[in-house]
Design a protein around this motif. Structure first.
Motif, PDB file in Angstrom:
ATOM      1  N   ASP A   9       0.846  -1.196   0.000  1.00  0.00           N
ATOM      2  CA  ASP A   9       0.000   0.000   0.000  1.00  0.00           C
ATOM      3  C   ASP A   9       0.882   1.247   0.000  1.00  0.00           C
ATOM      4  N   LYS A  10       0.480   2.226  -0.823  1.00  0.00           N
ATOM      5  CA  LYS A  10       1.189   3.513  -0.953  1.00  0.00           C
ATOM      6  C   LYS A  10       2.515   3.420  -1.694  1.00  0.00           C
ATOM      7  N   SER A  11       2.706   2.338  -2.438  1.00  0.00           N
ATOM      8  CA  SER A  11       3.957   2.216  -3.189  1.00  0.00           C
ATOM      9  C   SER A  11       3.947   3.079  -4.451  1.00  0.00           C
ATOM     10  N   SER A  14      -1.283   3.755  -8.060  1.00  0.00           N
ATOM     11  CA  SER A  14      -2.302   4.605  -8.721  1.00  0.00           C
ATOM     12  C   SER A  14      -1.641   5.757  -9.475  1.00  0.00           C
ATOM     13  N   THR A  15      -0.647   6.362  -8.848  1.00  0.00           N
ATOM     14  CA  THR A  15       0.061   7.493  -9.466  1.00  0.00           C
ATOM     15  C   THR A  15       0.685   7.061 -10.790  1.00  0.00           C
ATOM     16  N   GLU A 152      -4.365  -1.606   5.421  1.00  0.00           N
ATOM     17  CA  GLU A 152      -3.328  -0.598   5.713  1.00  0.00           C
ATOM     18  C   GLU A 152      -3.090  -0.467   7.212  1.00  0.00           C
ATOM     19  N   GLY A 182      10.647   1.980  -6.148  1.00  0.00           N
ATOM     20  CA  GLY A 182       9.558   2.959  -6.065  1.00  0.00           C
ATOM     21  C   GLY A 182       9.880   4.150  -5.186  1.00  0.00           C
ATOM     22  N   GLY A 184      12.151   6.557  -5.870  1.00  0.00           N
ATOM     23  CA  GLY A 184      12.616   7.747  -6.597  1.00  0.00           C
ATOM     24  C   GLY A 184      11.480   8.725  -6.845  1.00  0.00           C
ATOM     25  N   SER A 185      11.733   9.691  -7.754  1.00  0.00           N
ATOM     26  CA  SER A 185      10.677  10.669  -8.051  1.00  0.00           C
ATOM     27  C   SER A 185       9.625  10.024  -8.958  1.00  0.00           C
TER      28      SER A 185
END
Ligand SMILES: Nc1ncnc2c1ncn2[C@@H]1O[C@H](COP(=O)(O)OP(=O)(O)OP(=O)(O)O)[C@@H](O)[C@H]1O
Ligand SMILES: [Mg+2]
Length: 202
Positions: A9-11, A14-15, A152, A182, A184-185
């Motif tokens: 989660d949050k890796s 989605s982005t 989460e 994951g 990096g920017s």
């Protein structure tokens, strides 16, 4: 072509998916963007049960079967029809997530989970899987104070087991699963993903 994104989660799934979908569409492909759990009508109901904190703790096997029910529906109703029409399917999580979370995370018997996954998917597997690898500490920082779902809310040690599970899977399926750092920017990561996928698109 069937592409999946995996990672704790949050890796950044989605982005990265939303940027990738734009790029693939620009190249002229028809793209179906979907996710698990919850890609179908039934799936959305299952997702609520699985992720709402009010569900509290559920038996690992019940949890496993709920994810599999969601996936079976997802394959039949969304993934298979889209692939048959020649579309590119990009799914936020797929079968590997069940091995990582229910197999390694909840410590269910992995060969058994693999077998059930096969039954639920009719053997459908992504052509390529991007595993966004980040530490659970960074994931926690990224999620900040926002409300967390039932999974989460698990302890950091759970997310650690899931991360290690994903990395073991990537070793086992080195041809299919591409591990992407994951941390990096957003832009850097997206460029790496596009470079790899570019080789698979014609
Ligand atoms: N490379 C990055 N560097 C810094 N922050 C990022 C990066 N990628 C994503 N984020 C931020 O981290 C948070 C989580 O990202 P995102 O929602 O894409 O992750 P996710 O894997 O889809 O999470 P979930 O499992 O909750 O769906 C968001 O606030 C996002 O803006
Ligand atoms: Mg997401």
């Amino acid at each position: 072509m069937f592409i999946s994104f995996e990672g704790i989660d949050k890796s950044g799934k989605s982005t990265q998916i939303s940027l990738l979908v734009d790029w693939v569409k620009q190249k002229g492909y028809e793209v179906v963007q979907t996710s698990e759990p919850g890609g179908t009508g039934l799936g959305e109901k299952i997702e609520k049960i699985l992720l709402e904190p009010s569900t509290k703790e559920i038996n690992g096997i019940s949890e496993l079967f709920l994810y599999l029910a969601d996936r079976a529906e997802h394959v039949e109703k969304i993934i298979k029809p889209a692939l048959e029409k020649g579309k590119i399917v990009i799914s936020d999580r797929f079968a590997d997530a069940t091995i990582a979370y229910q197999g390694y995370g909840r410590r269910l018997d992995i060969p058994w989970v693999e077998e059930l996954n096969k039954r639920a998917t009719h053997g459908f597997l992504p052509d390529i899987t991007f595993l966004l690898d980040i530490s659970p500490d960074l994931a926690k920082k990224r999620s900040g104070s926002e409300e967390k779902d039932r999974i989460e809310n698990e302890k950091i040690s759970f997310h650690q087991k899931v991360r290690q599970g994903y990395l073991k899977l990537a070793k086992k399926h080195a041809g299919r699963i591409k591990v992407i750092n994951g941390e990096g920017s957003v832009k850097e990561i997206q460029l790496r993903i596009r470079k790899i996928l570019g080789k698979h698109l014609r």
